[in-house]
Write an enzyme that holds these catalytic residues in place. Structure first.
Site, PDB file in Angstrom:
ATOM      1  N   SER A 127       0.824  -1.209   0.000  1.00 53.19           N
ATOM      2  CA  SER A 127       0.000   0.000   0.000  1.00 53.19           C
ATOM      3  C   SER A 127       0.858   1.259   0.000  1.00 53.19           C
ATOM      4  O   SER A 127       1.952   1.278   0.568  1.00 53.19           O
ATOM      5  CB  SER A 127      -0.904  -0.024   1.232  1.00 53.19           C
ATOM      6  OG  SER A 127      -1.487   1.237   1.434  1.00 53.19           O
ATOM      7  N   TYR A 152      -1.324  -0.885  11.042  1.00 55.84           N
ATOM      8  CA  TYR A 152      -1.661  -1.426   9.718  1.00 55.84           C
ATOM      9  C   TYR A 152      -0.557  -1.062   8.721  1.00 55.84           C
ATOM     10  O   TYR A 152       0.001  -1.931   8.052  1.00 55.84           O
ATOM     11  CB  TYR A 152      -3.010  -0.889   9.226  1.00 55.84           C
ATOM     12  CG  TYR A 152      -3.160  -1.003   7.734  1.00 55.84           C
ATOM     13  CD1 TYR A 152      -3.011   0.116   6.913  1.00 55.84           C
ATOM     14  CD2 TYR A 152      -3.408  -2.232   7.131  1.00 55.84           C
ATOM     15  CE1 TYR A 152      -3.105   0.006   5.536  1.00 55.84           C
ATOM     16  CE2 TYR A 152      -3.499  -2.348   5.758  1.00 55.84           C
ATOM     17  CZ  TYR A 152      -3.342  -1.221   4.956  1.00 55.84           C
ATOM     18  OH  TYR A 152      -3.427  -1.341   3.595  1.00 55.84           O
ATOM     19  N   LYS A 156       2.548  -3.435   6.597  1.00 56.91           N
ATOM     20  CA  LYS A 156       2.880  -3.430   5.161  1.00 56.91           C
ATOM     21  C   LYS A 156       4.373  -3.184   4.976  1.00 56.91           C
ATOM     22  O   LYS A 156       5.039  -3.808   4.154  1.00 56.91           O
ATOM     23  CB  LYS A 156       2.056  -2.379   4.415  1.00 56.91           C
ATOM     24  CG  LYS A 156       0.567  -2.691   4.341  1.00 56.91           C
ATOM     25  CD  LYS A 156       0.304  -4.017   3.628  1.00 56.91           C
ATOM     26  CE  LYS A 156      -1.163  -4.363   3.574  1.00 56.91           C
ATOM     27  NZ  LYS A 156      -1.428  -5.693   2.986  1.00 56.91           N
TER      28      LYS A 156
HETATM   29  C1  WQD Z   1      -9.878   8.822   1.503  1.00 58.76           C
HETATM   30  C2  WQD Z   1     -10.144  10.295   1.794  1.00 58.76           C
HETATM   31  C3  WQD Z   1     -10.481  10.784   4.122  1.00 58.76           C
HETATM   32  C4  WQD Z   1     -14.209   8.574   4.583  1.00 58.76           C
HETATM   33  C5  WQD Z   1      -6.876   3.901   3.369  1.00 58.76           C
HETATM   34  C6  WQD Z   1      -5.641   3.110   3.721  1.00 58.76           C
HETATM   35  C7  WQD Z   1      -5.030   2.559   2.457  1.00 58.76           C
HETATM   36  C8  WQD Z   1      -6.051   1.739   1.747  1.00 58.76           C
HETATM   37  C9  WQD Z   1      -7.231   2.645   1.376  1.00 58.76           C
HETATM   38  C10 WQD Z   1      -6.235  -0.579   2.302  1.00 58.76           C
HETATM   39  C11 WQD Z   1      -9.420  10.775   3.033  1.00 58.76           C
HETATM   40  C12 WQD Z   1     -11.738  11.067   3.327  1.00 58.76           C
HETATM   41  C13 WQD Z   1     -13.052   9.114   4.047  1.00 58.76           C
HETATM   42  C14 WQD Z   1     -15.257   9.436   5.017  1.00 58.76           C
HETATM   43  C15 WQD Z   1     -13.947  11.327   4.352  1.00 58.76           C
HETATM   44  N1  WQD Z   1      -6.490   0.681   2.575  1.00 58.76           N
HETATM   45  N2  WQD Z   1     -12.947  10.465   3.932  1.00 58.76           N
HETATM   46  N3  WQD Z   1     -15.082  10.787   4.885  1.00 58.76           N
HETATM   47  O1  WQD Z   1      -7.416   6.742   4.260  1.00 58.76           O
HETATM   48  O2  WQD Z   1      -6.692   7.396   1.889  1.00 58.76           O
HETATM   49  O3  WQD Z   1      -6.510   5.015   2.606  1.00 58.76           O
HETATM   50  O4  WQD Z   1      -7.778   3.126   2.615  1.00 58.76           O
HETATM   51  O5  WQD Z   1      -5.685  -1.056   1.349  1.00 58.76           O
HETATM   52  O6  WQD Z   1      -3.914   1.745   2.798  1.00 58.76           O
HETATM   53  O7  WQD Z   1      -4.695   3.972   4.308  1.00 58.76           O
HETATM   54  O8  WQD Z   1      -8.739   6.001   2.222  1.00 58.76           O
HETATM   55  O9  WQD Z   1     -11.134   6.071   1.649  1.00 58.76           O
HETATM   56  O10 WQD Z   1     -10.471   6.070   4.106  1.00 58.76           O
HETATM   57  O11 WQD Z   1     -10.095   8.106   2.730  1.00 58.76           O
HETATM   58  O12 WQD Z   1     -13.828  12.566   4.250  1.00 58.76           O
HETATM   59  O13 WQD Z   1     -16.330   8.992   5.503  1.00 58.76           O
HETATM   60  O14 WQD Z   1     -11.542  10.462   2.075  1.00 58.76           O
HETATM   61  O15 WQD Z   1     -10.263  11.815   5.080  1.00 58.76           O
HETATM   62  O16 WQD Z   1      -9.016  12.123   2.796  1.00 58.76           O
HETATM   63  P1  WQD Z   1      -7.301   6.402   2.812  1.00 58.76           P
HETATM   64  P2  WQD Z   1     -10.186   6.498   2.713  1.00 58.76           P
END
Ligand code: WQD
Length: 342
Positions: A127, A152, A156
């Site tokens: 990741s 997490y 990785k």
């Molecule tokens: C994306 C953006 C949130 C939810 C994580 C892991 C990564 C991979 C993908 C596993 C961010 C914003 C999110 C919400 C929001 N995981 N958001 N409201 O955190 O970039 O990555 O998931 O493989 O390894 O780190 O993904 O989709 O959680 O967030 O505003 O209800 O959306 O703040 O900016 P992230 P995400």
């Protein structure tokens, strides 16, 4: 005789889409999944698409004996694509030992079996989280791996180091780590897609559930970041582009003379989109106005991450073909299919 590939976590989000891509490429697939974060119905979804039902073993890779028994039973495994792992950033902070056991012991048990084989090939689901907040954007594979922001992310990083060290000690083992940016979307048939259990942690399933009326509104975690519209930037990549990259990487490993012992590739579109831009892309393709509100920043979120895809484009001859609107359209079609079922 078709090559046989073990896909661990093959009933999960990226795993199931990769199984479809493997089968369509002519590989025989056996899936290991303990159904802790997936559903047996996904097997039916895969079969609906490819008309080929993968072999399936419901076993927990934390059980070393069960892993050994599996490789006794399946002596003809030509390669392994290892997706099975826990992946919720917040949960890993609450329960680090669950993450270290589930994400690392399982990796070690698989590698212990693989190193005994003649020409083992291994692909690791890694990741972009290993980069933390990169100093430079877009992010290349040479960007420094920073102290992980969560257990997490640490699993990785440690996982990649375990594979690197093992490949160095076992020259006939060839491996590739694929560092995903933000996987989203679903197979265009809407027979498989993302199936978050409980409240979605990730942005896109939360968006589609809100649009479907299952959630009241989307909470956008912070609009005071140093970005053009104040919301975080990510590289949202269609899960089918990701699946195709796994097949290409596997074929690179199987075609011996090309691959080095251990290689790492970033898998993204190379384009960053803010949360608000992602919402607008969804609204455009769904025709739905998405209710949202700005709330406080989420602990551990980085400001911006998007991939430099030069290496995967050149070495793997792979480029993402779908854009964020394509991915949002497929995610919405999948959510609507789920609503029809329930
Ligand atoms: C994306 C953006 C949130 C939810 C994580 C892991 C990564 C991979 C993908 C596993 C961010 C914003 C999110 C919400 C929001 N995981 N958001 N409201 O955190 O970039 O990555 O998931 O493989 O390894 O780190 O993904 O989709 O959680 O967030 O505003 O209800 O959306 O703040 O900016 P992230 P995400």
């Amino acid at each position: 005789m078709n090559k046989k590939i073990l896909v661990t976590g093959g009933l999960g989000f990226i795993g199931s889409h990769t199984v479809v891509a493997l089968q369509e490429r002519g590989f025989d697939v056996v899936i290991i999944d303990n159904l802790s974060n997936s559903s047996i119905e996904v097997l039916g979804g895969i079969t609906k698409i490819t008309r080929i039902s993968p072999e399936f073993e419901n076993l927990d890779l934390r059980d070393k004996q069960a892993v050994n028994n599996f490789f006794e039973k399946y002596q003809d495994i030509d390669g392994v694509i290892h997706f099975a792992a826990s992946k919720a950033v917040g949960e890993s902070v609450q329960n680090p030992l669950l993450y270290y056991e589930n994400n690392l012991n399982t990796l070690i048990y698989l590698l212990q079996q693989l190193k005994e084989k003649e020409a083992p090939k291994f692909i690791f689901s890694s990741s972009c989280t290993v980069y933390g907040q990169a100093d430079e954007l877009p992010i290349t594979e040479n960007a420094p791996v920073k102290k992980a922001e969560s257990p997490y992310g640490n699993t990785k990083q440690i996982g990649e180091e375990i594979i690197f060290d093992t490949c160095s000690a076992v020259p006939h083992l060839k491996a590739i780590s694929l560092r995903y940016f933000n996987p989203i979307g679903a197979h265009h048939s809407a027979n498989i897609g993302e199936l978050p259990i409980g409240t979605p942690q990730n942005l896109v399933p939360y968006i589609t559930q809100t649009a479907a009326g299952k959630r009241e509104q989307l909470s956008i975690f912070g609009n005071d970041y140093p970005t053009p519209d104040g919301t975080c930037i990510r590289d949202y990549i269609h899960v089918m582009d990701l699946a195709r990259a796994h097949v290409i990487a596997l074929e690179r490993l199987l075609d011996d003379e090309q691959a080095e012992n251990y290689e790492v590739f970033n898998l993204g579109t190379g384009k960053g989109n803010s949360v608000l831009e992602a919402v607008k892309a969804f609204e455009k393709v769904s025709g739905k106005k998405l209710p949202y509100t700005f709330v406080d920043r989420r602990e551990g979120d980085i400001v911006a991450a998007y991939a430099d895809t030069t290496k995967a484009n050149g070495v793997l001859n792979w480029t993402a073909e779908f854009n964020i609107e394509d991915a949002m359209e497929s995610a919405w079609k999948w959510q609507q299919k789920l609503e029809e079922k329930n």
